[in-house]
Design an enzyme around this catalytic site. Structure first.
Site, PDB file in Angstrom:
ATOM      1  N   ASP A  27      -4.562   4.793   5.983  1.00  0.00           N
ATOM      2  CA  ASP A  27      -5.144   5.965   6.622  1.00  0.00           C
ATOM      3  C   ASP A  27      -6.176   5.468   7.651  1.00  0.00           C
ATOM      4  O   ASP A  27      -5.804   5.107   8.765  1.00  0.00           O
ATOM      5  CB  ASP A  27      -5.750   6.824   5.504  1.00  0.00           C
ATOM      6  CG  ASP A  27      -6.328   8.151   5.966  1.00  0.00           C
ATOM      7  OD1 ASP A  27      -6.027   8.585   7.086  1.00  0.00           O
ATOM      8  OD2 ASP A  27      -7.085   8.760   5.200  1.00  0.00           O
ATOM      9  N   ARG A  47       0.967  12.297  -8.414  1.00  0.00           N
ATOM     10  CA  ARG A  47       1.431  10.916  -8.229  1.00  0.00           C
ATOM     11  C   ARG A  47       2.883  10.712  -8.640  1.00  0.00           C
ATOM     12  O   ARG A  47       3.573   9.857  -8.119  1.00  0.00           O
ATOM     13  CB  ARG A  47       0.605   9.943  -9.072  1.00  0.00           C
ATOM     14  CG  ARG A  47      -0.740   9.622  -8.512  1.00  0.00           C
ATOM     15  CD  ARG A  47      -1.300   8.380  -9.212  1.00  0.00           C
ATOM     16  NE  ARG A  47      -2.746   8.347  -9.172  1.00  0.00           N
ATOM     17  CZ  ARG A  47      -3.463   7.950  -8.127  1.00  0.00           C
ATOM     18  NH1 ARG A  47      -2.847   7.556  -7.033  1.00  0.00           N
ATOM     19  NH2 ARG A  47      -4.765   7.942  -8.167  1.00  0.00           N
ATOM     20  N   GLU A  83       0.828  -1.204   0.000  1.00  0.00           N
ATOM     21  CA  GLU A  83       0.000   0.000   0.000  1.00  0.00           C
ATOM     22  C   GLU A  83       0.864   1.257   0.000  1.00  0.00           C
ATOM     23  O   GLU A  83       1.961   1.264   0.559  1.00  0.00           O
ATOM     24  CB  GLU A  83      -0.884   0.018   1.250  1.00  0.00           C
ATOM     25  CG  GLU A  83      -2.256  -0.595   1.052  1.00  0.00           C
ATOM     26  CD  GLU A  83      -3.223   0.308   0.277  1.00  0.00           C
ATOM     27  OE1 GLU A  83      -2.778   1.189  -0.482  1.00  0.00           O
ATOM     28  OE2 GLU A  83      -4.428   0.102   0.439  1.00  0.00           O
ATOM     29  N   ASP A  84       0.343   2.314  -0.603  1.00  0.00           N
ATOM     30  CA  ASP A  84       1.014   3.610  -0.500  1.00  0.00           C
ATOM     31  C   ASP A  84       0.838   4.172   0.905  1.00  0.00           C
ATOM     32  O   ASP A  84       1.770   4.637   1.523  1.00  0.00           O
ATOM     33  CB  ASP A  84       0.447   4.592  -1.548  1.00  0.00           C
ATOM     34  CG  ASP A  84      -1.073   4.653  -1.567  1.00  0.00           C
ATOM     35  OD1 ASP A  84      -1.737   3.866  -0.855  1.00  0.00           O
ATOM     36  OD2 ASP A  84      -1.621   5.491  -2.311  1.00  0.00           O
ATOM     37  N   PHE A 144      -3.128  15.406   5.010  1.00  0.00           N
ATOM     38  CA  PHE A 144      -3.161  14.917   3.639  1.00  0.00           C
ATOM     39  C   PHE A 144      -1.799  15.083   2.959  1.00  0.00           C
ATOM     40  O   PHE A 144      -1.165  16.121   3.065  1.00  0.00           O
ATOM     41  CB  PHE A 144      -4.234  15.664   2.841  1.00  0.00           C
ATOM     42  CG  PHE A 144      -4.525  15.023   1.523  1.00  0.00           C
ATOM     43  CD1 PHE A 144      -5.334  13.898   1.440  1.00  0.00           C
ATOM     44  CD2 PHE A 144      -3.973  15.528   0.359  1.00  0.00           C
ATOM     45  CE1 PHE A 144      -5.582  13.293   0.217  1.00  0.00           C
ATOM     46  CE2 PHE A 144      -4.218  14.930  -0.868  1.00  0.00           C
ATOM     47  CZ  PHE A 144      -5.024  13.809  -0.929  1.00  0.00           C
TER      48      PHE A 144
HETATM   49  P1  IMP Z   1      -7.961   4.241   3.957  1.00  0.00           P
HETATM   50  O1  IMP Z   1      -8.978   3.267   3.432  1.00  0.00           O
HETATM   51  O2  IMP Z   1      -8.634   5.376   4.690  1.00  0.00           O
HETATM   52  O3  IMP Z   1      -6.909   3.591   4.818  1.00  0.00           O
HETATM   53  O4  IMP Z   1      -7.243   4.942   2.737  1.00  0.00           O
HETATM   54  C1  IMP Z   1      -7.057   4.242   1.578  1.00  0.00           C
HETATM   55  C2  IMP Z   1      -6.504   4.962   0.417  1.00  0.00           C
HETATM   56  O5  IMP Z   1      -6.832   6.340   0.402  1.00  0.00           O
HETATM   57  C3  IMP Z   1      -4.988   4.902   0.357  1.00  0.00           C
HETATM   58  O6  IMP Z   1      -4.521   3.701  -0.142  1.00  0.00           O
HETATM   59  C4  IMP Z   1      -4.714   6.077  -0.550  1.00  0.00           C
HETATM   60  O7  IMP Z   1      -4.800   5.683  -1.895  1.00  0.00           O
HETATM   61  C5  IMP Z   1      -5.787   7.076  -0.179  1.00  0.00           C
HETATM   62  N1  IMP Z   1      -5.274   8.054   0.799  1.00  0.00           N
HETATM   63  C6  IMP Z   1      -5.368   8.031   2.142  1.00  0.00           C
HETATM   64  N2  IMP Z   1      -4.764   9.087   2.709  1.00  0.00           N
HETATM   65  C7  IMP Z   1      -4.249   9.800   1.684  1.00  0.00           C
HETATM   66  C8  IMP Z   1      -3.468  11.019   1.615  1.00  0.00           C
HETATM   67  O8  IMP Z   1      -3.123  11.669   2.620  1.00  0.00           O
HETATM   68  N3  IMP Z   1      -3.116  11.419   0.358  1.00  0.00           N
HETATM   69  C9  IMP Z   1      -3.473  10.750  -0.768  1.00  0.00           C
HETATM   70  N4  IMP Z   1      -4.178   9.624  -0.747  1.00  0.00           N
HETATM   71  C10 IMP Z   1      -4.567   9.149   0.456  1.00  0.00           C
HETATM   72 MG    MG Z   2      -3.857   3.121  -1.987  1.00  0.00          MG
END
Ligand code: IMP
Ligand code: MG
Length: 175
Positions: free
Chosen positions: A104, A166, A100-101, A153
């Site tokens: 969050d 990106r 994963e990148d 963010f």
């Molecule tokens: P989650 O489901 O809330 O854990 O977030 C999932 C996805 O949201 C990550 O894999 C990212 O692709 C995107 N994401 C979450 N936080 C950020 C951020 O700060 N910047 C850009 N993309 C984000």
């Molecule tokens: Mg992602």
């Protein structure tokens, strides 16, 4: 300072720092998963840079594939995680490492893990470039984390703001 659309970002993590942390993860994986013949599943789009840098330093026998989930719009999680696409490999009993990148809220990861469990995955590991502990609502921390960051963010190194940023080689945070 960097401007993308209506927002300003400042440098958070340089290419050099990212490189060092990613190398550290690769070394741990090379030790800890040797003999497992792991399947790395990179979550598109965001993880493409992290996956590319990490996997070039993984020296143990392994396989690599790509999956896709969509859960995000703008600067906050929408919470509605859609289907996991591209999970057609037979993962029964296998060691799978999700790449994963950023983790969050952990919602995306939760739905991915559920999809893998349904297919009777063996050992499930998670490697992520970034982790936001204050936003996380999931269970258990990712196994391999390059950086823990504040609940702000970020863009760059695969991560976008409304489709942009990106390709940036460093990571920038909302100013
Ligand atoms: P989650 O489901 O809330 O854990 O977030 C999932 C996805 O949201 C990550 O894999 C990212 O692709 C995107 N994401 C979450 N936080 C950020 C951020 O700060 N910047 C850009 N993309 C984000
Ligand atoms: Mg992602």
């Amino acid at each position: 300072m960097l401007t993308i659309k209506d927002k300003r970002f400042r440098l958070l993590l340089t290419e050099e720092r990212i490189k060092d942390a990613v190398s550290g993860i690769a070394q741990r994986i090379n030790k800890e998963l040797a003999g497992d013949f792991p399947l790395f599943l990179a979550v598109l789009n965001g993880s493409f840079m992290f996956a590319s840098d990490l996997l070039r330093q993984v020296t143990i026998p392994c396989e690599v594939s790509f999956i896709r989930v969509q859960s995000y719009s703008g600067t906050s999680s929408t919470g509605d995680v859609k289907e996991v696409l591209g999970l057609d490999a037979d993962i029964k009993g296998r060691t799978v490492v999700i790449l994963e990148d950023i983790v969050d809220t952990g919602v995306t990861l939760g739905s991915l893990a559920a999809a893998m469990e349904k297919k009777n995955v063996g050992k499930l590991k998670v490697a992520t470039c970034l982790f936001k502990p204050d936003a996380y609502r999931g269970e258990g921390k990712p196994d391999y984390i390059a950086f823990e960051i504040e609940n702000k963010f970020v863009v760059g190194y695969g991560m976008d703001y409304a489709g942009e940023g990106r390709n940036l080689p460093a990571i920038h945070v909302l100013a």
